[in-house]
Write a protein that holds these residues in place. Structure first.
Motif, PDB file in Angstrom:
ATOM      1  N   ILE A   4       0.855  -1.190   0.000  1.00 54.63           N
ATOM      2  CA  ILE A   4       0.000   0.000   0.000  1.00 54.63           C
ATOM      3  C   ILE A   4       0.891   1.240   0.000  1.00 54.63           C
ATOM      4  N   VAL A   5       0.489   2.227  -0.768  1.00 57.24           N
ATOM      5  CA  VAL A   5       1.111   3.553  -0.710  1.00 57.24           C
ATOM      6  C   VAL A   5      -0.021   4.573  -0.726  1.00 57.24           C
ATOM      7  N   SER A   6       0.190   5.684  -0.037  1.00 52.82           N
ATOM      8  CA  SER A   6      -0.830   6.729  -0.025  1.00 52.82           C
ATOM      9  C   SER A   6      -0.157   8.083  -0.151  1.00 52.82           C
ATOM     10  N   PHE A   7      -0.931   9.047  -0.630  1.00 49.48           N
ATOM     11  CA  PHE A   7      -0.418  10.411  -0.697  1.00 49.48           C
ATOM     12  C   PHE A   7      -1.563  11.399  -0.584  1.00 49.48           C
ATOM     13  N   LYS A   8      -1.226  12.569  -0.036  1.00 48.90           N
ATOM     14  CA  LYS A   8      -2.175  13.669   0.109  1.00 48.90           C
ATOM     15  C   LYS A   8      -1.934  14.663  -1.014  1.00 48.90           C
ATOM     16  N   PHE A   9      -3.006  15.334  -1.414  1.00 46.87           N
ATOM     17  CA  PHE A   9      -2.880  16.350  -2.452  1.00 46.87           C
ATOM     18  C   PHE A   9      -4.011  17.355  -2.335  1.00 46.87           C
ATOM     19  N   ASN A  10      -3.786  18.510  -2.910  1.00 45.56           N
ATOM     20  CA  ASN A  10      -4.813  19.528  -3.018  1.00 45.56           C
ATOM     21  C   ASN A  10      -5.339  19.455  -4.452  1.00 45.56           C
ATOM     22  N   PRO A  11      -6.606  19.104  -4.651  1.00 44.57           N
ATOM     23  CA  PRO A  11      -7.150  18.910  -6.002  1.00 44.57           C
ATOM     24  C   PRO A  11      -7.006  20.124  -6.911  1.00 44.57           C
ATOM     25  N   THR A  12      -6.984  21.317  -6.361  1.00 51.66           N
ATOM     26  CA  THR A  12      -6.896  22.508  -7.201  1.00 51.66           C
ATOM     27  C   THR A  12      -5.482  22.785  -7.693  1.00 51.66           C
ATOM     28  N   GLU A  13      -4.491  22.100  -7.145  1.00 50.21           N
ATOM     29  CA  GLU A  13      -3.101  22.376  -7.500  1.00 50.21           C
ATOM     30  C   GLU A  13      -2.493  21.373  -8.480  1.00 50.21           C
ATOM     31  N   LEU A  14      -3.220  20.329  -8.852  1.00 48.34           N
ATOM     32  CA  LEU A  14      -2.647  19.316  -9.729  1.00 48.34           C
ATOM     33  C   LEU A  14      -3.316  19.337 -11.101  1.00 48.34           C
ATOM     34  N   TRP A  29      -0.553  -2.226 -13.440  1.00 49.29           N
ATOM     35  CA  TRP A  29      -0.182  -3.099 -12.319  1.00 49.29           C
ATOM     36  C   TRP A  29      -1.411  -3.776 -11.700  1.00 49.29           C
ATOM     37  N   ASN A  30      -2.607  -3.499 -12.219  1.00 54.16           N
ATOM     38  CA  ASN A  30      -3.857  -4.010 -11.643  1.00 54.16           C
ATOM     39  C   ASN A  30      -4.007  -3.609 -10.171  1.00 54.16           C
ATOM     40  N   GLN A  31      -3.662  -2.374  -9.876  1.00 53.98           N
ATOM     41  CA  GLN A  31      -3.745  -1.870  -8.510  1.00 53.98           C
ATOM     42  C   GLN A  31      -5.130  -1.296  -8.238  1.00 53.98           C
ATOM     43  N   ASN A  32      -5.533  -1.368  -6.982  1.00 55.93           N
ATOM     44  CA  ASN A  32      -6.780  -0.749  -6.537  1.00 55.93           C
ATOM     45  C   ASN A  32      -6.479   0.676  -6.105  1.00 55.93           C
ATOM     46  N   ILE A  33      -7.360   1.595  -6.487  1.00 58.87           N
ATOM     47  CA  ILE A  33      -7.211   2.996  -6.126  1.00 58.87           C
ATOM     48  C   ILE A  33      -8.415   3.401  -5.287  1.00 58.87           C
ATOM     49  N   TYR A  34      -8.133   4.048  -4.159  1.00 61.44           N
ATOM     50  CA  TYR A  34      -9.177   4.563  -3.272  1.00 61.44           C
ATOM     51  C   TYR A  34      -8.929   6.053  -3.076  1.00 61.44           C
ATOM     52  N   GLU A  67      -3.320   0.181  -3.681  1.00 61.02           N
ATOM     53  CA  GLU A  67      -3.081  -1.130  -3.090  1.00 61.02           C
ATOM     54  C   GLU A  67      -2.825  -2.128  -4.211  1.00 61.02           C
ATOM     55  N   GLY A  68      -1.830  -2.983  -4.019  1.00 60.47           N
ATOM     56  CA  GLY A  68      -1.561  -4.030  -4.993  1.00 60.47           C
ATOM     57  C   GLY A  68      -0.081  -4.278  -5.168  1.00 60.47           C
ATOM     58  N   SER A  69       0.262  -4.973  -6.246  1.00 60.96           N
ATOM     59  CA  SER A  69       1.662  -5.271  -6.515  1.00 60.96           C
ATOM     60  C   SER A  69       2.325  -4.072  -7.177  1.00 60.96           C
ATOM     61  N   GLY A  70       3.649  -4.045  -7.158  1.00 56.75           N
ATOM     62  CA  GLY A  70       4.396  -2.959  -7.789  1.00 56.75           C
ATOM     63  C   GLY A  70       4.362  -1.658  -7.025  1.00 56.75           C
ATOM     64  N   ILE A  71       4.157  -1.719  -5.722  1.00 58.22           N
ATOM     65  CA  ILE A  71       4.022  -0.495  -4.924  1.00 58.22           C
ATOM     66  C   ILE A  71       5.315   0.324  -4.907  1.00 58.22           C
ATOM     67  N   ASN A  72       6.455  -0.324  -4.829  1.00 55.66           N
ATOM     68  CA  ASN A  72       7.711   0.443  -4.837  1.00 55.66           C
ATOM     69  C   ASN A  72       7.863   1.222  -6.129  1.00 55.66           C
ATOM     70  N   GLU A  73       7.500   0.609  -7.247  1.00 56.01           N
ATOM     71  CA  GLU A  73       7.554   1.292  -8.534  1.00 56.01           C
ATOM     72  C   GLU A  73       6.549   2.439  -8.588  1.00 56.01           C
ATOM     73  N   THR A  74       5.378   2.228  -8.007  1.00 52.10           N
ATOM     74  CA  THR A  74       4.350   3.269  -7.976  1.00 52.10           C
ATOM     75  C   THR A  74       4.812   4.436  -7.112  1.00 52.10           C
ATOM     76  N   ARG A  75       5.433   4.149  -5.994  1.00 54.02           N
ATOM     77  CA  ARG A  75       5.963   5.206  -5.124  1.00 54.02           C
ATOM     78  C   ARG A  75       6.988   6.043  -5.899  1.00 54.02           C
ATOM     79  N   VAL A  85       2.509  16.608  -4.252  1.00 58.11           N
ATOM     80  CA  VAL A  85       1.809  15.676  -3.373  1.00 58.11           C
ATOM     81  C   VAL A  85       2.729  15.314  -2.220  1.00 58.11           C
ATOM     82  N   GLN A  86       2.118  14.915  -1.114  1.00 61.34           N
ATOM     83  CA  GLN A  86       2.857  14.467   0.058  1.00 61.34           C
ATOM     84  C   GLN A  86       2.589  12.989   0.236  1.00 61.34           C
ATOM     85  N   THR A  87       3.651  12.188   0.301  1.00 65.40           N
ATOM     86  CA  THR A  87       3.456  10.773   0.613  1.00 65.40           C
ATOM     87  C   THR A  87       3.072  10.688   2.072  1.00 65.40           C
ATOM     88  N   ALA A  88       1.973  10.004   2.321  1.00 63.98           N
ATOM     89  CA  ALA A  88       1.462   9.897   3.699  1.00 63.98           C
ATOM     90  C   ALA A  88       2.062   8.700   4.395  1.00 63.98           C
TER      91      ALA A  88
END
Length: 88
Positions: A4-14, A29-34, A67-75, A85-88
């Motif tokens: 799992i990897v997560s990050f915070k962001f401000n929608p108006t800035e991206l 990577w067939n990852q789940n996004i929440y 969430e899923g495989s390949g998290i290090n690559e996704t990070r 973005v800030q990695t949480a």
């Protein structure tokens, strides 16, 4: 090792094109996004759901969890391609 990897962001800035590319990367990577806002949380099944959340979120800070495989690559992808973005 957590898948799992997560990050915070401000929608108006991206930029939306960065999120379109990011979504494509995660689907390879067939990852789940929440996505989580102050008043809303959902699992993303389609690109349109992710873009709608980003466009219509009125929160100043949102959280995305992948969430899923390949998290290090996704990070690594996040740190290289999604500035602001800030990695949480």
């Amino acid at each position: 090792m957590p898948n799992i990897v997560s990050f915070k962001f401000n929608p108006t800035e991206l930029k939306l094109n960065k999120f379109i590319d990011f979504y494509g990367y995660c689907t390879q990577w067939n990852q789940n996004i929440y996505v989580y806002g102050k008043n809303e949380a959902q699992k993303v099944h389609r690109l349109s759901e992710l873009l709608s959340f980003i466009l219509f979120s009125h929160d100043h800070e949102c959280l995305i969890v992948i969430e899923g495989s390949g998290i290090n690559e996704t990070r690594d992808y996040i740190s290289k391609h999604l500035s602001g973005v800030q990695t949480a």
